[in-house]
Motif scaffolding. Structure first.
Motif, PDB file in Angstrom:
ATOM      1  N   GLY A 249       0.808  -1.219   0.000  1.00  0.00           N
ATOM      2  CA  GLY A 249       0.000   0.000   0.000  1.00  0.00           C
ATOM      3  C   GLY A 249       0.839   1.266   0.000  1.00  0.00           C
ATOM      4  O   GLY A 249       0.303   2.365  -0.009  1.00  0.00           O
ATOM      5  N   ARG A 250       2.175   1.127   0.014  1.00  0.00           N
ATOM      6  CA  ARG A 250       3.016   2.331  -0.061  1.00  0.00           C
ATOM      7  C   ARG A 250       3.662   2.437  -1.434  1.00  0.00           C
ATOM      8  O   ARG A 250       3.626   1.520  -2.234  1.00  0.00           O
ATOM      9  N   ARG A 251       4.267   3.588  -1.654  1.00  0.00           N
ATOM     10  CA  ARG A 251       4.830   3.825  -2.979  1.00  0.00           C
ATOM     11  C   ARG A 251       6.186   3.146  -3.123  1.00  0.00           C
ATOM     12  O   ARG A 251       6.913   2.978  -2.137  1.00  0.00           O
ATOM     13  N   LEU A 252       6.485   2.790  -4.382  1.00  0.00           N
ATOM     14  CA  LEU A 252       7.753   2.121  -4.667  1.00  0.00           C
ATOM     15  C   LEU A 252       8.926   2.984  -4.209  1.00  0.00           C
ATOM     16  O   LEU A 252       9.910   2.490  -3.665  1.00  0.00           O
ATOM     17  N   GLY A 253       8.793   4.309  -4.408  1.00  0.00           N
ATOM     18  CA  GLY A 253       9.865   5.236  -4.037  1.00  0.00           C
ATOM     19  C   GLY A 253      10.181   5.194  -2.542  1.00  0.00           C
ATOM     20  O   GLY A 253      11.307   5.479  -2.124  1.00  0.00           O
ATOM     21  N   ASP A 254       9.157   4.823  -1.733  1.00  0.00           N
ATOM     22  CA  ASP A 254       9.360   4.800  -0.288  1.00  0.00           C
ATOM     23  C   ASP A 254      10.365   3.740   0.145  1.00  0.00           C
ATOM     24  O   ASP A 254      10.946   3.830   1.236  1.00  0.00           O
ATOM     25  N   THR A 255      10.567   2.719  -0.683  1.00  0.00           N
ATOM     26  CA  THR A 255      11.519   1.670  -0.306  1.00  0.00           C
ATOM     27  C   THR A 255      12.958   2.185  -0.380  1.00  0.00           C
ATOM     28  O   THR A 255      13.840   1.638   0.261  1.00  0.00           O
ATOM     29  N   ARG A 256      13.168   3.230  -1.180  1.00  0.00           N
ATOM     30  CA  ARG A 256      14.514   3.788  -1.429  1.00  0.00           C
ATOM     31  C   ARG A 256      15.504   2.660  -1.733  1.00  0.00           C
ATOM     32  O   ARG A 256      16.666   2.704  -1.302  1.00  0.00           O
ATOM     33  N   ALA A 257      15.017   1.658  -2.487  1.00  0.00           N
ATOM     34  CA  ALA A 257      15.802   0.447  -2.714  1.00  0.00           C
ATOM     35  C   ALA A 257      17.107   0.742  -3.437  1.00  0.00           C
ATOM     36  O   ALA A 257      18.169   0.266  -3.027  1.00  0.00           O
ATOM     37  N   ARG A 258      17.039   1.563  -4.492  1.00  0.00           N
ATOM     38  CA  ARG A 258      18.254   1.777  -5.272  1.00  0.00           C
ATOM     39  C   ARG A 258      19.300   2.548  -4.471  1.00  0.00           C
ATOM     40  O   ARG A 258      20.479   2.235  -4.512  1.00  0.00           O
ATOM     41  N   THR A 259      18.852   3.579  -3.743  1.00  0.00           N
ATOM     42  CA  THR A 259      19.799   4.378  -2.955  1.00  0.00           C
ATOM     43  C   THR A 259      20.464   3.511  -1.904  1.00  0.00           C
ATOM     44  O   THR A 259      21.659   3.656  -1.623  1.00  0.00           O
ATOM     45  N   ARG A 260      19.707   2.612  -1.307  1.00  0.00           N
ATOM     46  CA  ARG A 260      20.251   1.863  -0.181  1.00  0.00           C
ATOM     47  C   ARG A 260      21.036   0.634  -0.606  1.00  0.00           C
ATOM     48  O   ARG A 260      21.943   0.203   0.111  1.00  0.00           O
ATOM     49  N   THR A 261      20.689   0.031  -1.774  1.00  0.00           N
ATOM     50  CA  THR A 261      21.333  -1.238  -2.140  1.00  0.00           C
ATOM     51  C   THR A 261      22.064  -1.186  -3.479  1.00  0.00           C
ATOM     52  O   THR A 261      22.875  -2.058  -3.763  1.00  0.00           O
ATOM     53  N   GLY A 262      21.777  -0.206  -4.307  1.00  0.00           N
ATOM     54  CA  GLY A 262      22.368  -0.154  -5.639  1.00  0.00           C
ATOM     55  C   GLY A 262      21.648  -1.015  -6.655  1.00  0.00           C
ATOM     56  O   GLY A 262      21.914  -0.941  -7.855  1.00  0.00           O
ATOM     57  N   ALA A 263      20.684  -1.837  -6.206  1.00  0.00           N
ATOM     58  CA  ALA A 263      19.946  -2.691  -7.145  1.00  0.00           C
ATOM     59  C   ALA A 263      18.712  -1.938  -7.670  1.00  0.00           C
ATOM     60  O   ALA A 263      18.143  -1.110  -6.957  1.00  0.00           O
ATOM     61  N   SER A 264      18.316  -2.210  -8.931  1.00  0.00           N
ATOM     62  CA  SER A 264      17.185  -1.499  -9.533  1.00  0.00           C
ATOM     63  C   SER A 264      15.970  -2.397  -9.649  1.00  0.00           C
ATOM     64  O   SER A 264      16.088  -3.574 -10.006  1.00  0.00           O
ATOM     65  N   ILE A 265      14.813  -1.807  -9.367  1.00  0.00           N
ATOM     66  CA  ILE A 265      13.564  -2.536  -9.603  1.00  0.00           C
ATOM     67  C   ILE A 265      13.097  -2.147 -11.007  1.00  0.00           C
ATOM     68  O   ILE A 265      12.736  -1.006 -11.255  1.00  0.00           O
ATOM     69  N   VAL A 266      13.174  -3.088 -11.954  1.00  0.00           N
ATOM     70  CA  VAL A 266      12.931  -2.736 -13.357  1.00  0.00           C
ATOM     71  C   VAL A 266      11.521  -3.083 -13.812  1.00  0.00           C
ATOM     72  O   VAL A 266      11.079  -2.620 -14.858  1.00  0.00           O
ATOM     73  N   ALA A 267      10.806  -3.891 -13.038  1.00  0.00           N
ATOM     74  CA  ALA A 267       9.438  -4.208 -13.436  1.00  0.00           C
ATOM     75  C   ALA A 267       8.666  -4.711 -12.226  1.00  0.00           C
ATOM     76  O   ALA A 267       9.247  -5.230 -11.275  1.00  0.00           O
ATOM     77  N   ILE A 268       7.336  -4.503 -12.272  1.00  0.00           N
ATOM     78  CA  ILE A 268       6.464  -5.092 -11.264  1.00  0.00           C
ATOM     79  C   ILE A 268       5.547  -6.066 -11.990  1.00  0.00           C
ATOM     80  O   ILE A 268       4.878  -5.677 -12.961  1.00  0.00           O
TER      81      ILE A 268
END
Lengths: 390, 158
Positions: free
Chosen positions: B99-118
């Motif tokens: 229920g939260r936005r993808l940006g809220d995970t800050r995944a790329r900033t924190r891990t360097g990995a990219s989420i390229v598709a859902i």
């Protein structure tokens, strides 16, 4: 404010009548243009129910209508489409011009319409209705057919030729001399070339200026720009229509798609006002004596369009049935014939308006019918397909 | 496969090709985005209408035909570049990001990995924006190093 209530009431009634007519025409898959013209005839001087109060609005709407019609016409093209058409179909466009402009010019000359009138009538018989024909091709599911690109190419080249023809006619109709007219054509052609070059190089900048997320902003900027350019073009006697056409040409890609979408309903409204005005300016009592001439001209120029389509489709290697289909679908005349007549309606002695109106009413109705009927011709005409089918 | 492109001025583009079975197919993509399929079976000049699709329907068909390939291609990609991996990570029911936005995970900033598709049921949202809201049951296609992907997984689990 008694004038205001009369204006509102009359305009409301007029629009309601047009909406019924438009629905009726669309229901049967036809263009509403001839019905709008008939409505104008009925509502004008000498008609059955004159509407003097709504006249002013309709008149202003008409000049905006021409501008919007030409803007959307410009929006229809991309440079790529234009250059493909020019590469393969210049001879077809020449055949189209000679075969179809000549009957109009000759009849104009025989009727004593003078240079300007004959030239205008030549334009009237020359220009097929891209609006009616493009829609017809979709309705008849012929977009997949082999003759369709040649038909569309002819429409493109005709429409682009209008960019030179309209200012020429405009200046001559205003009483300008030949050199004056040629100069303004030169200006118009130069502007078209410049517009193509500009859209190629700097189109992105203009598009960035226009392309806002807000639809209201987009519409206001687009309309503002178009009306300013159209007005400026009119000021230097290159005709407002050409100015609007240029704006349309420069816009390409996504912005053009979006512009087409937001402009379409406005254009249809103001174009209806334009056709209505042409009808309004004509006294229906002048029509009956012109009927035989209009009818004769319609028959002749329907046949010459069939010849044009036949020639163009054959250049693309289409079989005889396809050539016939291409010719038949090109018969319809419509909005641009009326625009041409509208450009000279005040400067000629009055035959050209009623003649063109009658002519367009006939061909806008007959053209689509003939285009449909061609499909019903039995296959017997082409033995080779029969052999394949077995 | 040889695809011929025919410009239809003012209308759109027609793509034509012949299938391995010898059927000549035409696909007309109009400017408004709707699509018509025709076949040239009886008469080479006449495209017999097969069906017409709205923009939305055409997108769906394209997705159906294209969706299995997206993950396939990511798999190929990770084979081509050593050290780079692609993985499907589930957004589990208990994840703090449902229920939260993808940006809220800050995944790329924190891990360097990219989420390229859902991947959501039958839908694939390719290159999702940061405003895309995550649902439970979504699968995220993640590309990155082994550690990066593990990091994203840890973030999703909360």
């Amino acid at each position: 404010m008694p004038v205001l209530y009369a204006l509102l009431l009359e305009l409301g009634i007029v629009l309601a009548v047009l909406s019924v007519l438009c629905a009726l025409a669309r229901r049967f898959g036809y263009s509403p243009v001839p019905l709008y013209l008939l409505a104008g005839l009925a509502l004008g001087q000498g008609g059955v129910a004159p509407v003097p109060a709504a006249g002013l609005f309709v008149e202003i709407g008409a000049s905006i209508g021409v501008v919007l019609l030409l803007l959307t016409l410009g929006l229809e093209f991309s440079v790529a489409e234009f250059s493909t058409s020019i590469r393969t179909h210049v001879p077809s466009a020449a055949v189209d011009f000679v075969l179809n402009a000549a009957p109009g010019a000759i009849v104009g000359w025989m009727l004593g319409l003078g240079w300007v009138g004959s030239m205008a009538l030549a334009g009237v018989t020359w220009i097929s209705s891209s609006g009616i024909i493009a829609r017809l091709l979709g309705d008849l599911r012929r977009l997949g057919n082999r003759e369709t690109p040649s038909v569309l190419s002819i429409l493109v080249l005709e429409d682009v030729a209008m960019a030179a023809y309209l200012p020429l006619l405009g200046v001559l109709a205003a009483g300008g001399s030949w050199w004056h007219a040629l100069l303004s054509v030169g200006v118009a052609c130069g502007a078209v070339a410049l517009a193509f070059a500009a859209s190629h190089r700097h189109g992105a900048r203009l598009i960035r200026f226009l392309d806002t997320a807000d639809t209201e902003q987009f519409l206001l900027r687009l309309l503002g720009l178009t009306l300013i350019v159209a007005g400026a073009a009119e000021l230097v006697e290159a005709s407002a229509a050409v100015g609007a056409f240029l704006v349309g040409l420069i816009l390409t890609g996504q912005v053009a798609d979006r512009a087409r979408q937001v402009i379409a309903p406005l254009r249809d409204l103001f174009a209806a006002a334009f056709f209505l005005t042409i009808g309004l300016t004509i006294d229906p009592r002048t029509l009956p004596p012109l009927l035989p001439i209009a009818f004769g001209l319609a028959v002749v120029t329907a046949l010459t369009k069939v010849g044009t389509g036949w020639y163009a489709a054959r250049r693309d290697g289409v079989g005889p049935r396809g050539r016939l289909r291409a010719g038949a679908v090109l018969i319809a005349r419509g909005e641009f014939s009326i625009i041409i007549a509208g450009a000279v309606i005040t400067s000629t002695d009055g035959i050209i308006g009623p003649l063109t109106t009658t002519y367009v009413i006939i061909l806008a109705v007959v053209g689509p019918i003939v285009a449909r009927l061609v499909d019903l011709i039995p296959h017997r005409a082409e033995p080779e397909h029969r052999a394949e089918g077995v | 496969m040889d695809v011929t492109e025919v410009l239809l001025p003012g209308v759109g583009v027609r793509y034509e090709f012949t299938t391995a079975e010898g059927n000549r197919i035409g696909i007309i993509v109009s400017r408004r985005g709707d699509v018509e399929l025709v076949s040239y079976a009886a008469d080479p000049d006449v495209g017999q209408p097969v069906f017409r699709l709205t923009t939305e329907e055409a997108d769906t068909v394209a997705e159906i035909l294209g969706a299995p390939r997206i993950t396939e291609r990511f798999a190929d990609l990770s084979k081509e570049i050593p050290g780079l991996r692609a993985e499907d990570l589930p957004v589990a029911v208990g994840s703090p990001f449902v229920g939260r936005r993808l940006g809220d995970t800050r995944a790329r900033t924190r891990t360097g990995a990219s989420i390229v598709a859902i991947v959501r049921g039958d839908d694939v949202i390719a290159s999702p924006g940061p405003d895309e809201v995550l649902h439970s049951g979504d699968n995220l296609v993640v590309i990155g190093t082994q550690e990066g992907i593990a990091g994203v997984n840890a973030i999703l689990k909360g």
